[in-house]
Design an enzyme around this catalytic site. Structure first.
Site, PDB file in Angstrom:
ATOM      1  CE  LYS A  94      -1.033   4.496  -2.149  1.00 29.55           C
ATOM      2  NZ  LYS A  94      -0.709   5.441  -3.235  1.00 29.55           N
TER       3      LYS A  94
ATOM      4  N   GLY B 247      -1.319  11.818   0.651  1.00 26.03           N
ATOM      5  CA  GLY B 247      -0.080  11.092   0.426  1.00 26.03           C
ATOM      6  C   GLY B 247       0.473  11.282  -0.973  1.00 26.03           C
TER       7      GLY B 247
ATOM      8  CE1 TYR C  34      -6.649   3.315 -12.847  1.00 23.66           C
ATOM      9  CE2 TYR C  34      -5.421   4.472 -11.136  1.00 23.66           C
ATOM     10  CZ  TYR C  34      -6.280   3.472 -11.515  1.00 23.66           C
ATOM     11  OH  TYR C  34      -6.807   2.622 -10.574  1.00 23.66           O
TER      12      TYR C  34
END
Length: 275
Positions: free
Chosen positions: A65, A128, A216
């Site tokens: 990222k 991040g 998740y």
């Protein structure tokens, strides 16, 4: 459109399954989405292929990222602030980077009626995702933000980042800290069912505390399970995952989609994949 995900590893990522569910629900029949495991040494080669037209858009996950930003020709304002990208679109032979995680987290807060204004927040982790969460908390008017991380150096870097954004009440966690209204786990700890032998999740939690875990894969993550029945509200990162993916599709297709009536169906289909 030829779309995909890059990262290392990506074997366990459910992004392709999620995107295919979204393509079906949004009636996007011309989209292909595959995951590609790319090691850091091969990033330059991958982005050369991307620029030459092999892909129309990609999502970016750990650990690329931040490194991926160096290969972009244009940055969305959120990428400039956060220093990382998770969504890239090819326009001709140029690449523009976006961050849709911020939108996804804000939608998670909105859909679960979590009011951040004037709250005291604890952010677990200093990577991040922590930057993304802190920026959202700032936008939503948090009274104070505290950071807890295993590496003090990384926590200090995040503290400096927050101060540059104008936050005055940004602290590092100590055991003498008081109660928190909202606690967000941004670490992957527990994602692969490992134990927290360090006691990292040992924090003050009571019936007024809202807990959010960006993981998740389960409603019963290691973090949320530790405080089962002790917190006001416990939420995993599934809705954040869905909404960041929808925002990516909107960027790639230059179209806005209303998924309110489709969200329950999307979540049920994705939960079947996760089980």
């Amino acid at each position: 459109m030829n779309l995909g995900l890059i990262g290392n590893p990506v074997e366990k990522s459910v992004s392709p399954e999620l995107q295919r569910i979204l393509f079906k629900e949004l009636k996007l029949n011309n989209c292909v989405y595959e995951k590609h495991e790319v090691v850091s040494d091969n990033l330059s080669t991958f982005f050369d292929r991307f620029k030459r037209g092999e892909f129309d858009g990609i999502n970016v996950t750990i650990p690329h990222k931040e490194a991926g930003v160096a290969f972009l020709d244009e940055l969305d304002k959120n990428v400039e602030i956060l220093g990382n990208t998770n969504c890239i679109k090819r326009i001709g032979n140029t690449l523009k980077g976006y961050n849709t995680d911020l939108y996804g987290f804000k939608m998670l807060l909105e859909r679960n009626s979590i009011n951040v204004e004037s709250t005291h927040c604890l952010v677990l982790g200093a990577g991040g995702s922590a930057r993304t969460v802190i920026q959202a908390l700032i936008h939503k008017g948090a009274e104070s933000i505290t950071i807890k991380n295993k590496s003090t150096d990384n926590a200090l870097e995040i503290q400096l980042y927050a101060k540059k954004l104008g936050v005055k009440n940004i602290n590092l966690y100590t055991e003498s800290n008081g109660e928190f209204d909202i606690v967000i786990n941004t670490t992957p700890l527990g994602m692969y069912h490992e134990k927290d032998d360090s006691g990292f999740f040992d924090i003050p939690v009571d019936k007024k505390t809202t807990l959010i875990d960006l993981i998740y894969t389960s409603n019963h993550t290691l973090f949320l399970n530790q405080y089962k029945d002790q917190a006001k509200q416990s939420i995993n990162g599934l809705e954040m995952l869905i909404f960041q993916a929808i925002k990516s599709i909107e960027i790639w297709t230059e179209t806005t989609y209303n998924v309110d009536q489709k969200l329950d169906s999307i979540k049920k289909q994705l939960e079947k994949v996760l089980c």
